[in-house]
Design a protein around this motif. Sequence first.
Motif, short mmCIF file in Angstrom:
data_model
loop_
_atom_site.label_atom_id
_atom_site.label_comp_id
_atom_site.label_asym_id
_atom_site.label_seq_id
_atom_site.Cartn_x
_atom_site.Cartn_y
_atom_site.Cartn_z
N ASP A 44 -9.91 -12.16 -3.16
CA ASP A 44 -10.73 -11.23 -2.39
C ASP A 44 -10.68 -9.80 -2.91
N TYR A 59 -13.32 -7.93 -1.14
CA TYR A 59 -14.39 -8.83 -0.72
C TYR A 59 -14.89 -8.43 0.66
N CYS A 81 -19.11 -6.25 -1.62
CA CYS A 81 -19.38 -7.58 -2.18
C CYS A 81 -20.83 -7.68 -2.64
#
Length: 143
Positions: free
Chosen positions: A63, A130, A134
Amino acid sequence: MLGRQAFEETPARHYTALLMSLFPYLCNWAKLGNANEGIQMMGQAGGLVFSVMITWLFCLCIDSDFLKATILSFAAFGYASSGNEKFGFYGKEDHEYNNGWCWAVPWSLATVFFAAQVGLQRAGVIQGPYGENCSEEVQKIET
């Protein structure tokens, strides 16, 4: 049934981290060849705790959440350098399972590496965590 539920509840992007969580257990299983050693290879260093921490760390890396990865690595360094496993060299102390330094060195290096990634994210050189910055392509893959 637990394995199936783990994959059902885990986002697809974290499947690799979920599979890597088995690594500490496989290491313990492989080390059990000598009955005198038992699970001392990772048992004393906390195989279960290490498995949870490394899975969590891999999820954070996937992430790109490097700030949390830095904090977790620092906590793992503290865990590795305390308890039964003291700093020292293999075979130089009064027991042969003095591997705390073997865990503390990589965790300290991981802490420095992830801290550098946080700096690069704040400088705008690499993408943020993330969900924050993103890209649309990654969001489409997840849905």
